[in-house]
Motif scaffolding. Structure first.
Motif, PDB file in Angstrom:
ATOM      1  N   GLN A   2       1.021  -1.355  -0.127  1.00 18.58           N
ATOM      2  CA  GLN A   2       0.051  -0.020  -0.109  1.00 18.58           C
ATOM      3  C   GLN A   2       0.823   1.294   0.025  1.00 18.58           C
ATOM      4  O   GLN A   2       0.617   2.240  -0.673  1.00 18.58           O
ATOM      5  CB  GLN A   2      -0.839   0.001   1.225  1.00 18.58           C
ATOM      6  CG  GLN A   2      -2.033  -1.122   1.253  1.00 18.58           C
ATOM      7  CD  GLN A   2      -2.833  -1.051   2.532  1.00 18.58           C
ATOM      8  OE1 GLN A   2      -2.221  -0.642   3.346  1.00 18.58           O
ATOM      9  NE2 GLN A   2      -3.927  -2.021   2.510  1.00 18.58           N
ATOM     10  N   VAL A   3       1.944   1.265   0.853  1.00 21.47           N
ATOM     11  CA  VAL A   3       2.754   2.471   0.754  1.00 21.47           C
ATOM     12  C   VAL A   3       3.524   2.658  -0.528  1.00 21.47           C
ATOM     13  O   VAL A   3       3.756   3.743  -1.109  1.00 21.47           O
ATOM     14  CB  VAL A   3       4.016   2.242   2.053  1.00 21.47           C
ATOM     15  CG1 VAL A   3       4.959   3.450   1.802  1.00 21.47           C
ATOM     16  CG2 VAL A   3       3.034   2.126   3.478  1.00 21.47           C
ATOM     17  N   PHE A   4       3.928   1.446  -1.092  1.00 20.83           N
ATOM     18  CA  PHE A   4       4.446   1.587  -2.382  1.00 20.83           C
ATOM     19  C   PHE A   4       3.625   1.973  -3.375  1.00 20.83           C
ATOM     20  O   PHE A   4       4.103   3.079  -4.234  1.00 20.83           O
ATOM     21  CB  PHE A   4       5.060   0.121  -2.840  1.00 20.83           C
ATOM     22  CG  PHE A   4       5.846   0.153  -4.156  1.00 20.83           C
ATOM     23  CD1 PHE A   4       6.965   0.727  -4.178  1.00 20.83           C
ATOM     24  CD2 PHE A   4       5.421  -0.454  -5.330  1.00 20.83           C
ATOM     25  CE1 PHE A   4       7.772   0.510  -5.255  1.00 20.83           C
ATOM     26  CE2 PHE A   4       5.745  -0.614  -6.349  1.00 20.83           C
ATOM     27  CZ  PHE A   4       7.078   0.225  -6.505  1.00 20.83           C
ATOM     28  N   SER A   5       2.381   1.702  -3.573  1.00 19.00           N
ATOM     29  CA  SER A   5       1.313   1.989  -4.531  1.00 19.00           C
ATOM     30  C   SER A   5       1.041   3.576  -4.289  1.00 19.00           C
ATOM     31  O   SER A   5       0.918   4.196  -5.323  1.00 19.00           O
ATOM     32  CB  SER A   5       0.247   1.294  -4.498  1.00 19.00           C
ATOM     33  OG  SER A   5      -0.549   1.265  -3.307  1.00 19.00           O
ATOM     34  N   GLU A   6       1.105   3.984  -2.949  1.00 17.47           N
ATOM     35  CA  GLU A   6       0.602   5.656  -2.837  1.00 17.47           C
ATOM     36  C   GLU A   6       1.950   6.176  -3.381  1.00 17.47           C
ATOM     37  O   GLU A   6       1.719   7.450  -3.784  1.00 17.47           O
ATOM     38  CB  GLU A   6       0.463   5.743  -1.450  1.00 17.47           C
ATOM     39  CG  GLU A   6      -0.933   5.338  -0.804  1.00 17.47           C
ATOM     40  CD  GLU A   6      -1.158   5.067   0.520  1.00 17.47           C
ATOM     41  OE1 GLU A   6      -0.112   5.666   1.232  1.00 17.47           O
ATOM     42  OE2 GLU A   6      -2.023   4.624   1.091  1.00 17.47           O
TER      43      GLU A   6
END
Length: 150
Positions: free
Chosen positions: A66-70
């Motif tokens: 999730q952090v990577f996609s954001e």
């Protein structure tokens, strides 16, 4: 021949050497079973460890994903493009003229002329190009020619 010192036994038509005959000790079978059991236990523990490690990795990956996609969504897409992003300025500047022709702002007259010719061949209105782009290309050439005279 059965009683000779070479230890050959006759079993019907087939001769068999005593060194090559399988041993039928009960202790050797127990030893084989013990080794096989230890190997199976080691393999089972390895599979279980791999399963727990995979489960932990998937649980850890969910928040990181999730952090990577954001973070990827925040990166501007224009940073990956080699093209200039944006429209034309109201008044032609040296920077814009050099971007249009694809040359350095301090290029010589010969380079300006060659770049203008190369781009006009591709964007000429008689060959299906845009008249607006052709006018901007000509304006960029005139601007850089005027600048190089000074």
């Amino acid at each position: 021949m059965a009683g000779t010192s070479s230890r050959v036994s006759l079993d019907g038509d087939m001769m068999r050497y005593a060194e090559y005959s399988p041993k039928t000790n009960a202790s050797s079978d127990v030893e084989i079973d013990r080794r096989l059991g230890g190997t199976l236990i080691a393999v089972g523990l390895g599979v279980a460890a791999a399963g727990f490690a995979g489960r932990y990795a998937f649980q850890l990956w969910k928040p990181l994903g999730q952090v990577f996609s954001e973070t990827v969504k925040k990166v501007p897409t224009s940073s990956f493009s080699s093209y200039y992003k944006g429209g034309f300025e109201q008044k032609m500047s040296k920077r814009e003229a050099s971007l249009i022709l694809g040359i350095s702002p301090v290029s010589t007259k010969a380079k300006v002329r060659d770049a203008h010719r190369r781009i006009m061949v591709l964007n000429h209105p008689d060959k299906g190009g845009s008249p607006y782009l052709a006018a901007k290309i000509n304006e960029a050439k005139d601007f850089l020619d005027k600048e190089s005279r000074r």
